[in-house]
Design a protein around this motif. Sequence first.
Motif, PDB file in Angstrom:
ATOM      1  N   GLN A 156      65.091  55.273  74.120  1.00 55.85           N
ATOM      2  CA  GLN A 156      65.288  55.815  72.774  1.00 55.85           C
ATOM      3  C   GLN A 156      64.735  54.874  71.701  1.00 55.85           C
ATOM      4  O   GLN A 156      65.196  54.866  70.572  1.00 55.85           O
ATOM      5  N   ILE A 157      63.731  54.110  72.044  1.00 58.94           N
ATOM      6  CA  ILE A 157      63.247  53.052  71.144  1.00 58.94           C
ATOM      7  C   ILE A 157      62.758  53.609  69.806  1.00 58.94           C
ATOM      8  O   ILE A 157      62.783  52.898  68.802  1.00 58.94           O
ATOM      9  N   GLU A 158      62.329  54.879  69.800  1.00 56.95           N
ATOM     10  CA  GLU A 158      61.837  55.452  68.535  1.00 56.95           C
ATOM     11  C   GLU A 158      62.906  55.441  67.449  1.00 56.95           C
ATOM     12  O   GLU A 158      62.602  55.418  66.252  1.00 56.95           O
ATOM     13  N   LYS A 159      64.183  55.429  67.846  1.00 57.17           N
ATOM     14  CA  LYS A 159      65.266  55.397  66.859  1.00 57.17           C
ATOM     15  C   LYS A 159      65.309  54.076  66.088  1.00 57.17           C
ATOM     16  O   LYS A 159      65.818  54.026  64.959  1.00 57.17           O
ATOM     17  N   ILE A 160      64.792  53.021  66.706  1.00 58.83           N
ATOM     18  CA  ILE A 160      64.779  51.721  66.041  1.00 58.83           C
ATOM     19  C   ILE A 160      63.919  51.782  64.783  1.00 58.83           C
ATOM     20  O   ILE A 160      64.275  51.231  63.726  1.00 58.83           O
ATOM     21  N   GLU A 161      62.789  52.442  64.867  1.00 57.75           N
ATOM     22  CA  GLU A 161      61.938  52.597  63.683  1.00 57.75           C
ATOM     23  C   GLU A 161      62.632  53.425  62.610  1.00 57.75           C
ATOM     24  O   GLU A 161      62.467  53.172  61.413  1.00 57.75           O
TER      25      GLU A 161
END
Length: 275
Positions: A156-161
């Motif tokens: 779910q790394i896109e949530k970090i942005e």
Amino acid sequence: MKCVSIDLDGTLLNSLHEISKENVSVLKELQKQGYEVILNTGRAYKDIVKINGIQNMEIPIICLNGSVLYSKTGNLLFETSIPIPVYKEIFSVLQRLGVYVLVYTNHGGFPSTLPPLQRKSNEELAELFSEFRYDHVLNQENLKIYKLIALVQRDQIEKIEEVKKSLINHSKIAMASSFPNNVEITSNEAQKGQALIRYQQIMNVAFEEIFAFGDGGNDLAQFEVATTSVAMGNAPLYVKEKAEIVTKTNDQDGFAYAVRNLLHLIQPQEPSSVR
């Protein structure tokens, strides 16, 4: 006086979150030769002093990305926190974005600090965060909030942005990432580089040179004030590109290798002869 400022996870510690005998040996040799050796980490103090190899060393510690500074004898030198109204505002944003939230305070970490989570499964993490009641945090007496970590699972790394974009214009905070799947949020007075400058002011010393070692985005702030910056071989590309030197990985004793063989701060060990 010369300073060696060292991150912990991914830098001084290997992938098992342990410090090798070689790295401990180099730390002690640097101290004997008069270097001011400082641990400069995002970890909380209690998670640092548990580490075997560090427990019995007298060493200054910069915790929580510069939010809290301790002397080599364990005395509190400085602390800065996130104001409660700012915390409430940020927490509301993080909840809306659906990320896990760790809250570091003067009463400990809620529902945990990061190191104990490193071996938990995705299912265990989901259960931990879904069951925790964050109202409990605000009920603590004389509460000080040092740091928040917005955390997601690896897929779910896109949530970090999304987190960074949502908070980028907030003037009261600083943001950095120690791992690709997190954002660490502190007071805008708390960064690893600022902490090195502040330590000199508090202790009335001046570092002629600063050798900074790190592997994460939260180490870029110490690279900026360092005279020599060293990225670990396991660091992401964007961190390596900001460093003057890239050493071996944390599983290859990259810290010790750089000190002995790249920077020549202490003499490299002679290979033992067989008799």
